[in-house]
Design a protein around this motif. Structure first.
Motif, PDB file in Angstrom:
ATOM      1  N   PRO A 157       0.421  -1.454  -0.001  1.00  0.00           N
ATOM      2  CA  PRO A 157       0.391   0.138  -0.149  1.00  0.00           C
ATOM      3  C   PRO A 157       1.132   1.453   0.079  1.00  0.00           C
ATOM      4  O   PRO A 157       0.517   2.193  -0.206  1.00  0.00           O
ATOM      5  N   ASP A 158       2.065   1.847   0.308  1.00  0.00           N
ATOM      6  CA  ASP A 158       2.487   3.199   1.211  1.00  0.00           C
ATOM      7  C   ASP A 158       4.140   2.867   0.476  1.00  0.00           C
ATOM      8  O   ASP A 158       4.071   1.442   0.226  1.00  0.00           O
ATOM      9  N   VAL A 159       5.036   3.371   0.815  1.00  0.00           N
ATOM     10  CA  VAL A 159       5.994   4.023   0.752  1.00  0.00           C
ATOM     11  C   VAL A 159       6.996   2.707   1.145  1.00  0.00           C
ATOM     12  O   VAL A 159       8.190   2.872   0.803  1.00  0.00           O
ATOM     13  N   PHE A 160       6.921   3.087   2.620  1.00  0.00           N
ATOM     14  CA  PHE A 160       6.881   2.187   3.731  1.00  0.00           C
ATOM     15  C   PHE A 160       7.294   1.274   3.431  1.00  0.00           C
ATOM     16  O   PHE A 160       8.347   0.368   3.306  1.00  0.00           O
ATOM     17  N   SER A 161       6.155   0.459   3.230  1.00  0.00           N
ATOM     18  CA  SER A 161       6.064  -1.655   2.740  1.00  0.00           C
ATOM     19  C   SER A 161       7.035  -1.969   1.673  1.00  0.00           C
ATOM     20  O   SER A 161       7.400  -2.900   1.131  1.00  0.00           O
ATOM     21  N   ARG A 162       6.462  -0.080   0.199  1.00  0.00           N
ATOM     22  CA  ARG A 162       6.538  -1.558  -0.642  1.00  0.00           C
ATOM     23  C   ARG A 162       8.600  -1.109  -0.547  1.00  0.00           C
ATOM     24  O   ARG A 162       8.960  -1.146  -1.277  1.00  0.00           O
ATOM     25  N   ALA A 163       9.039  -0.261  -0.117  1.00  0.00           N
ATOM     26  CA  ALA A 163      10.810  -0.130   0.583  1.00  0.00           C
ATOM     27  C   ALA A 163      11.166  -1.906   0.592  1.00  0.00           C
ATOM     28  O   ALA A 163      12.453  -2.316   0.669  1.00  0.00           O
ATOM     29  N   HIS A 164      10.015  -2.461   1.465  1.00  0.00           N
ATOM     30  CA  HIS A 164      11.068  -4.101   1.877  1.00  0.00           C
ATOM     31  C   HIS A 164      10.195  -4.879   0.471  1.00  0.00           C
ATOM     32  O   HIS A 164      11.336  -5.469   0.609  1.00  0.00           O
ATOM     33  N   SER A 165       9.434  -4.738  -0.535  1.00  0.00           N
ATOM     34  CA  SER A 165      10.006  -5.569  -1.614  1.00  0.00           C
ATOM     35  C   SER A 165      11.492  -5.333  -2.733  1.00  0.00           C
ATOM     36  O   SER A 165      11.360  -5.364  -3.305  1.00  0.00           O
ATOM     37  N   LEU A 166      11.757  -4.022  -2.046  1.00  0.00           N
ATOM     38  CA  LEU A 166      12.696  -3.438  -2.816  1.00  0.00           C
ATOM     39  C   LEU A 166      13.885  -4.154  -2.060  1.00  0.00           C
ATOM     40  O   LEU A 166      14.826  -4.609  -2.968  1.00  0.00           O
ATOM     41  N   SER A 167      13.940  -4.144  -1.094  1.00  0.00           N
ATOM     42  CA  SER A 167      14.884  -4.833  -0.206  1.00  0.00           C
ATOM     43  C   SER A 167      15.296  -6.533  -1.149  1.00  0.00           C
ATOM     44  O   SER A 167      15.902  -7.352  -0.566  1.00  0.00           O
ATOM     45  N   LEU A 168      13.831  -6.899  -1.446  1.00  0.00           N
ATOM     46  CA  LEU A 168      13.874  -8.193  -1.939  1.00  0.00           C
ATOM     47  C   LEU A 168      14.992  -9.037  -3.073  1.00  0.00           C
ATOM     48  O   LEU A 168      15.562  -9.409  -3.468  1.00  0.00           O
ATOM     49  N   TYR A 191      25.706  -5.183  -2.268  1.00  0.00           N
ATOM     50  CA  TYR A 191      25.425  -4.849  -0.461  1.00  0.00           C
ATOM     51  C   TYR A 191      25.798  -4.071   0.601  1.00  0.00           C
ATOM     52  O   TYR A 191      25.349  -3.301   1.398  1.00  0.00           O
ATOM     53  N   PHE A 192      26.678  -2.731   0.517  1.00  0.00           N
ATOM     54  CA  PHE A 192      26.948  -1.882   0.503  1.00  0.00           C
ATOM     55  C   PHE A 192      26.175  -0.578   0.780  1.00  0.00           C
ATOM     56  O   PHE A 192      25.558   0.043   1.158  1.00  0.00           O
ATOM     57  N   LEU A 193      25.980  -0.360  -1.312  1.00  0.00           N
ATOM     58  CA  LEU A 193      25.250   0.665  -1.460  1.00  0.00           C
ATOM     59  C   LEU A 193      23.873   0.458  -1.447  1.00  0.00           C
ATOM     60  O   LEU A 193      23.006   1.272  -1.590  1.00  0.00           O
ATOM     61  N   ASN A 194      22.834  -0.559  -1.214  1.00  0.00           N
ATOM     62  CA  ASN A 194      21.231  -0.777  -1.814  1.00  0.00           C
ATOM     63  C   ASN A 194      20.565  -0.425  -0.222  1.00  0.00           C
ATOM     64  O   ASN A 194      19.895   0.444  -0.611  1.00  0.00           O
ATOM     65  N   PRO A 195      21.346  -0.936   0.843  1.00  0.00           N
ATOM     66  CA  PRO A 195      20.938  -0.225   2.193  1.00  0.00           C
ATOM     67  C   PRO A 195      20.710   0.958   2.241  1.00  0.00           C
ATOM     68  O   PRO A 195      20.242   1.629   2.520  1.00  0.00           O
ATOM     69  N   VAL A 196      22.448   1.260   1.329  1.00  0.00           N
ATOM     70  CA  VAL A 196      22.461   3.281   2.171  1.00  0.00           C
ATOM     71  C   VAL A 196      20.966   4.122   0.999  1.00  0.00           C
ATOM     72  O   VAL A 196      20.508   4.704   1.426  1.00  0.00           O
ATOM     73  N   ILE A 197      21.129   3.253  -0.243  1.00  0.00           N
ATOM     74  CA  ILE A 197      20.125   4.162  -1.148  1.00  0.00           C
ATOM     75  C   ILE A 197      18.613   4.265  -0.025  1.00  0.00           C
ATOM     76  O   ILE A 197      17.786   4.917  -0.042  1.00  0.00           O
ATOM     77  N   ALA A 198      18.302   3.127  -0.375  1.00  0.00           N
ATOM     78  CA  ALA A 198      16.931   2.659   0.646  1.00  0.00           C
ATOM     79  C   ALA A 198      16.464   3.030   1.918  1.00  0.00           C
ATOM     80  O   ALA A 198      15.529   3.802   1.872  1.00  0.00           O
ATOM     81  N   ALA A 247      17.876   5.905   2.256  1.00  0.00           N
ATOM     82  CA  ALA A 247      17.930   7.740   2.583  1.00  0.00           C
ATOM     83  C   ALA A 247      16.664   7.578   1.530  1.00  0.00           C
ATOM     84  O   ALA A 247      16.076   9.101   2.142  1.00  0.00           O
ATOM     85  N   THR A 248      15.721   6.958   1.275  1.00  0.00           N
ATOM     86  CA  THR A 248      14.476   7.322   0.196  1.00  0.00           C
ATOM     87  C   THR A 248      13.461   7.463   1.643  1.00  0.00           C
ATOM     88  O   THR A 248      12.644   8.241   1.841  1.00  0.00           O
ATOM     89  N   ILE A 249      13.601   6.667   2.378  1.00  0.00           N
ATOM     90  CA  ILE A 249      13.320   6.257   2.907  1.00  0.00           C
ATOM     91  C   ILE A 249      13.152   7.591   4.520  1.00  0.00           C
ATOM     92  O   ILE A 249      12.043   8.065   4.970  1.00  0.00           O
ATOM     93  N   ARG A 250      14.289   7.918   4.800  1.00  0.00           N
ATOM     94  CA  ARG A 250      14.404   8.279   5.706  1.00  0.00           C
ATOM     95  C   ARG A 250      13.806  10.148   5.504  1.00  0.00           C
ATOM     96  O   ARG A 250      12.848  10.660   6.059  1.00  0.00           O
ATOM     97  N   ALA A 251      13.686  10.107   3.329  1.00  0.00           N
ATOM     98  CA  ALA A 251      13.427  11.925   3.490  1.00  0.00           C
ATOM     99  C   ALA A 251      11.603  11.378   3.327  1.00  0.00           C
ATOM    100  O   ALA A 251      11.739  12.542   3.351  1.00  0.00           O
ATOM    101  N   ALA A 252      10.844  10.344   3.511  1.00  0.00           N
ATOM    102  CA  ALA A 252       9.478  10.268   2.729  1.00  0.00           C
ATOM    103  C   ALA A 252       9.411  10.681   4.907  1.00  0.00           C
ATOM    104  O   ALA A 252       8.156  11.616   4.328  1.00  0.00           O
ATOM    105  N   TYR A 253       9.842   9.807   5.619  1.00  0.00           N
ATOM    106  CA  TYR A 253       9.777  10.095   6.710  1.00  0.00           C
ATOM    107  C   TYR A 253       9.458  11.645   6.910  1.00  0.00           C
ATOM    108  O   TYR A 253       9.119  12.596   7.679  1.00  0.00           O
ATOM    109  N   ARG A 254      11.077  12.760   6.638  1.00  0.00           N
ATOM    110  CA  ARG A 254      11.265  13.701   6.867  1.00  0.00           C
ATOM    111  C   ARG A 254      10.526  14.446   6.574  1.00  0.00           C
ATOM    112  O   ARG A 254       9.850  15.555   7.081  1.00  0.00           O
ATOM    113  N   SER A 255       9.914  14.145   5.784  1.00  0.00           N
ATOM    114  CA  SER A 255       8.775  15.619   5.143  1.00  0.00           C
ATOM    115  C   SER A 255       7.549  14.891   5.399  1.00  0.00           C
ATOM    116  O   SER A 255       7.072  15.457   4.371  1.00  0.00           O
TER     117      SER A 255
END
Lengths: 99, 156
Positions: free
Chosen positions: A27-38, A72-79, A81-89
């Motif tokens: 449904p939302d950007v937060f739970s979609r991020a989980h399928s991104l990490s998949l 393995y090092f960069l993808n979690p950083v990007i995910a 950063a995206t989620i934190r930006a969503a949360y902060r906005s």
């Protein structure tokens, strides 16, 4: 060797497909991020591992391994950063109860 | 030390770049030095670092990723989509930047949990359901990470 490569790539494709389905169903950007990490931490990694096995010992193998480590090092950083930006906005996760 | 960082970046460029003529190699050298010059120098972000524990950490983390990946796949493919997202305030006694980076990245890497905010002592984690964060909440990740940075002095 080729068969092992095929098995690894098919496993990777399974996670890539499930990740894409999740992108559409969740449904939302937060739970979609989980399928991104998949897709990132399992899909891409299994496909790259399959390519590494298929390639055998060569200079390209070294390249694939470098990309594997970078994923393995960069993808979690990007995910993150995206989620934190969503949360902060001001976006907040939807409280969706089990049906 | 910064010189070695620049050399390491340049080697990485050479490995990933397919062409070895003058212009590409020179670009790599310039970019590597520029990146090191622009990045903040100095202070160590960790107390101590155990390579043995780090080597043991990688397969352990991959096992976790695989296990929770299968769990999240099952959630996504379930026609009822039985997710129950929640924000978890996770208290941790890790405080150094390096330790928090490893912990936060490991949480994000594991499907089902994602780090939303990081502060020394507390992480806000978004979990897709209760099962995804139960190991995190039990402190399994914290234990593993602090073992890697041998934070014995930390546990007063």
């Amino acid at each position: 060797m080729t068969w092992l490569a095929i098995v690894l790539i098919v496993i990777g494709l399974f996670f890539l497909i499930v990740g894409s389905i999740g992108m559409l169903r969740l449904p939302d950007v937060f739970s979609r991020a989980h399928s991104l990490s998949l897709t990132d931490s399992l899909g891409a990694v299994f496909v790259l591992a399959g390519l590494a096995v298929y390639e055998g010992f060569s200079f390209n193998l070294l390249r694939i391994l470098v990309v594997l480590v970078l994923v393995y090092f960069l993808n979690p950083v990007i995910a993150h950063a995206t989620i934190r930006a969503a949360y902060r906005s001001g976006l907040r996760p939807t409280k969706r109860e089990t049906k | 030390m910064r010189f070695f960082a620049a050399v390491a970046l340049f080697v990485l460029w050479l490995v990933l770049s397919a062409s070895y003529d003058l212009i590409h190699v020179a670009t790599g050298a310039v970019v590597a030095s520029l990146v090191v010059w622009l990045s903040p120098s100095g202070s160590s972000h960790v107390r101590r670092f155990s390579w043995m524990a780090a080597l043991a950490y990688i397969p352990w983390l991959f096992g976790r990723v695989l296990k929770s990946g299968l769990h999240v796949s099952r959630l996504i493919l379930d026609p009822a989509l039985p997710i129950a997202p929640e924000l978890v305030h996770h208290k941790t006694n890790l405080s150094r930047d390096g330790e928090l980076v490893v912990l936060g990245n490991s949480i994000t890497l594991t499907p089902g949990t994602i780090t939303v905010e990081v502060a020394p002592g507390e992480l806000i984690v978004h979990a897709i359901d209760a099962k995804s964060h139960q190991d995190l909440s039990r402190g399994v990740f914290d234990d593993r990470v602090s073992r890697m940075f041998s934070a014995k002095e930390d546990s007063q």
